[in-house]
Design a protein around this motif. Structure first.
Motif, short mmCIF file in Angstrom:
data_model
loop_
_atom_site.label_atom_id
_atom_site.label_comp_id
_atom_site.label_asym_id
_atom_site.label_seq_id
_atom_site.Cartn_x
_atom_site.Cartn_y
_atom_site.Cartn_z
N ALA A 141 0.97 -1.11 -0.02
CA ALA A 141 0.05 -0.06 -0.07
C ALA A 141 0.76 1.30 0.01
O ALA A 141 0.56 2.24 -0.72
CB ALA A 141 -0.82 -0.01 1.30
N ASN B 193 -1.18 -0.91 -11.26
CA ASN B 193 -2.27 -1.02 -10.52
C ASN B 193 -3.55 -1.77 -11.09
O ASN B 193 -3.72 -1.53 -12.06
CB ASN B 193 -2.93 0.41 -9.84
CG ASN B 193 -1.72 1.07 -9.30
OD1 ASN B 193 -0.85 0.50 -8.60
ND2 ASN B 193 -1.83 2.29 -9.20
N HIS C 192 -7.44 -2.60 -11.51
CA HIS C 192 -8.82 -1.55 -11.41
C HIS C 192 -9.68 -1.89 -10.14
O HIS C 192 -10.34 -3.14 -10.11
CB HIS C 192 -9.49 -1.74 -12.64
CG HIS C 192 -10.75 -0.74 -12.71
ND1 HIS C 192 -10.76 0.46 -12.70
CD2 HIS C 192 -12.20 -1.30 -12.74
CE1 HIS C 192 -11.96 0.95 -12.56
NE2 HIS C 192 -12.83 -0.14 -12.52
N LEU C 193 -10.08 -1.04 -9.23
CA LEU C 193 -10.87 -1.29 -8.23
C LEU C 193 -12.07 -0.23 -8.25
O LEU C 193 -11.90 0.89 -8.67
CB LEU C 193 -10.23 -1.18 -6.79
CG LEU C 193 -9.25 -2.42 -6.56
CD1 LEU C 193 -8.57 -2.11 -5.20
CD2 LEU C 193 -9.90 -3.67 -6.67
N ARG D 7 -14.66 2.80 -7.13
CA ARG D 7 -14.03 4.06 -6.39
C ARG D 7 -14.56 4.08 -5.08
O ARG D 7 -13.78 4.60 -4.27
CB ARG D 7 -14.92 5.25 -7.10
CG ARG D 7 -14.54 6.54 -6.73
CD ARG D 7 -15.29 7.70 -7.20
NE ARG D 7 -14.97 8.86 -6.81
CZ ARG D 7 -15.53 9.99 -7.38
NH1 ARG D 7 -16.45 10.07 -8.11
NH2 ARG D 7 -15.25 11.28 -6.62
N ILE E 275 -14.24 1.29 -3.19
CA ILE E 275 -13.04 0.78 -2.19
C ILE E 275 -12.04 1.40 -2.17
O ILE E 275 -11.35 1.64 -1.26
CB ILE E 275 -13.01 -0.58 -3.01
CG1 ILE E 275 -14.35 -1.53 -3.08
CG2 ILE E 275 -11.77 -1.48 -2.15
CD1 ILE E 275 -14.15 -2.88 -3.64
N ARG E 276 -11.56 2.26 -3.25
CA ARG E 276 -10.49 3.14 -2.99
C ARG E 276 -10.66 4.15 -2.25
O ARG E 276 -9.51 4.55 -1.47
CB ARG E 276 -10.19 3.69 -4.62
CG ARG E 276 -9.66 2.55 -5.55
CD ARG E 276 -9.31 3.15 -6.92
NE ARG E 276 -10.17 3.50 -7.84
CZ ARG E 276 -10.58 4.58 -8.18
NH1 ARG E 276 -9.96 5.69 -7.80
NH2 ARG E 276 -11.59 4.89 -8.91
N LEU E 277 -11.70 4.60 -1.89
CA LEU E 277 -12.03 5.75 -1.18
C LEU E 277 -11.97 5.18 0.40
O LEU E 277 -11.38 5.78 1.39
CB LEU E 277 -13.36 6.58 -1.23
CG LEU E 277 -13.84 7.60 -0.48
CD1 LEU E 277 -12.72 8.66 -0.50
CD2 LEU E 277 -15.22 8.14 -0.59
N THR F 179 -10.09 2.20 1.45
CA THR F 179 -8.95 2.07 1.75
C THR F 179 -8.01 3.25 2.07
O THR F 179 -7.32 3.54 2.82
CB THR F 179 -8.26 1.26 0.36
OG1 THR F 179 -8.16 2.04 -0.78
CG2 THR F 179 -8.88 0.06 0.43
N GLY F 180 -8.31 4.67 1.05
CA GLY F 180 -7.79 5.65 1.73
C GLY F 180 -7.88 6.24 2.96
O GLY F 180 -6.91 6.48 3.68
N THR G 40 -5.54 -2.08 0.29
CA THR G 40 -4.87 -1.11 -0.60
C THR G 40 -3.98 -1.94 -1.51
O THR G 40 -3.75 -1.78 -2.74
CB THR G 40 -4.11 -0.02 -0.15
OG1 THR G 40 -5.14 0.75 0.71
CG2 THR G 40 -3.66 1.02 -1.13
N ARG H 103 -4.51 -3.75 -5.20
CA ARG H 103 -4.74 -3.40 -6.39
C ARG H 103 -3.24 -2.93 -7.03
O ARG H 103 -3.17 -2.48 -7.98
CB ARG H 103 -5.47 -2.08 -6.47
CG ARG H 103 -4.88 -0.86 -5.62
CD ARG H 103 -5.93 0.39 -5.58
NE ARG H 103 -5.26 1.31 -4.70
CZ ARG H 103 -4.67 2.38 -5.43
NH1 ARG H 103 -4.34 2.27 -6.59
NH2 ARG H 103 -3.93 3.40 -4.82
#
Length: 411
Positions: A168, A240, A242-243, A245, A247-249, A251-252, A297, A300
């Motif tokens: 990550a 990376n 593709h995940l 949005r 999930i990306r938000l 994890t961030g 994270t 991906r």
């Protein structure tokens, strides 16, 4: 009993049985844990004797277990940086911390009047011994912490540390590693270019030699940057999966909140005035939340790791020595902190207690527990193995006694 032949190389097992160990690189994470333990110990005291012992421990371990890589030569720079911090801290105390000084006045400087909105700030004035010693103690503590981190930079390879960074934080870790390796690589390039100029008979010095040194150094730095970029691309850097949005938000947010919790928890543990429950709750909670974010994270990010560094007995021993030193000093600050913070009012001589000294002895053990680093250039006094037995020279006979090598070549 048969004697070994001249030029015979002992096996790895015989090398270990002889009391020595094969040179190898220790995991960089172990050195960083050791250095952070020493820095934690330095943050728990202002005793100049203990801080001097911590500096001696860090320098002793670095002198015995650093290699000949470019980053291993940067420890001297951190020593100079620590000395600069001490001098600036004392100067700040003299310039801004004097004024209505009480105690043993060393010199009475004229005070500069300031406007009403700057009330509470003094410029110059009477300088007391207590103010100077207070600035020296604080500067020495900060300098010792920086030198401990410099010891980690001198012992641990920043490039090998990149393999231990979680997936990550791989992109951030790559940027940090590149930034940490810029200065050592530039220093190595300057030395290499100057050595090449001396071999070619270049006698220019000062500003005249700057043009002939700057261009080769910049070209060498550009070549190294291109090689590093090609190596990072071949290992999957920046590729990376593709995940969605959401999930990306998620994890961030988890990663960011977890890292903030870790920072707050570490600060609460290092600061003696902070509540105990703050560090005891924020640090484990931050590590848990950040760990969940790292796992999510890392799914991906595709990267390849060639021969990952493994933790062995030496790595665990080095990390345990550093963490044990920090834990013993932390325990001392909670039980008996009288000798850790020398009194300035009234003035008292700093003293040493048995437990802190024992903690620093534990911190010096990696000088023996860690294996020696692999060297590209043998050090003075190291034994160099002879060539194979088939290439050894014959034993000189009686007729050759007293003749030199030059006389034999003439014949």
């Amino acid at each position: 009993m048969s004697t070994p032949r001249a030029g015979h190389r002992p096996s790895a097992a015989a090398f270990r049985l002889g009391g020595s160990r094969l040179p190898r690189t220790v995991h960089p994470g172990a050195w960083w844990l050791w250095a952070l333990g020493l820095a934690t110990a330095a943050s728990r005291t202002t005793n100049p004797l203990l801080l001097a012992l911590i500096l001696a421990v860090a320098g002793f371990v670095v002198a015995n277990r650093r290699g000949d890589a470019p980053w291993a030569q940067a420890f001297r720079m951190y020593l100079f940086l620590g000395l600069f911090i001490i001098v600036m801290r004392v100067l700040f105390r003299i310039i801004f911390g004097a004024g209505a000084a009480s105690g043993h006045v060393l010199v009475d400087l004229p005070e500069i009047p300031l406007p009403a909105w700057a009330a509470g700030i003094h410029l110059f004035g009477p300088v007391s011994l207590e103010h100077v010693l207070g600035g020296f103690y604080d500067g020495l503590r900060l300098a010792t912490m920086i030198v401990c981190l410099g010891a980690a930079n001198a012992l641990a390879s920043p490039k090998r540390m990149l393999k231990a960074v979680p997936a990550a934080l791989y992109e951030v870790g790559a940027a940090v590693v590149v930034a940490l390796s810029v200065a050592p690589q530039l220093i190595e390039s300057v030395h290499r270019v100057r050595r090449a100029r001396r071999l070619r008979g270049g006698a220019q010095k000062g500003m005249r030699a700057l043009r002939s040194i700057a261009i080769p150094v910049l070209q060498d730095a550009l070549d190294r940057s291109l090689a590093l970029a090609a190596a990072m691309d071949s290992r999957g850097y920046g590729r990376n999966r593709h995940l969605p949005r959401a999930i990306r938000l998620l994890t961030g947010v988890l990663t960011l909140v977890g890292l903030i919790g870790v920072c707050v928890g570490v600060y609460a543990l290092l600061d003696g005035s902070a509540p105990r429950y703050l560090g005891a709750t924020m640090l484990p909670g931050g590590i848990l939340v950040a760990g969940i974010g790292f796992v999510l994270t890392g799914r991906r990010i595709n990267r390849s790791v060639y021969l990952p560094d493994r933790w062995r007995f030496a790595e665990f021993a080095v990390a345990a020595c550093g963490l044990g030193t920090g834990a013993l000093l932390y325990l001392t600050s909670r039980i008996d902190a009288g000798n850790l913070y020398p009194s300035l009012s009234p003035l008292a001589w700093p003293e040493l207690a048995p437990l802190p000294v024992l903690a620093l002895v534990v911190g010096a053990l990696p000088a023996w527990l860690a294996p020696p680093p692999p060297l590209t250039v043998p050090r003075l006094g190291d034994t160099v193995p002879r060539p194979d037995a088939t290439a050894r020279t014959p034993t000189p006979g009686p007729a050759d006694a007293g003749t030199t090598i030059r006389e034999k070549s003439v014949r």
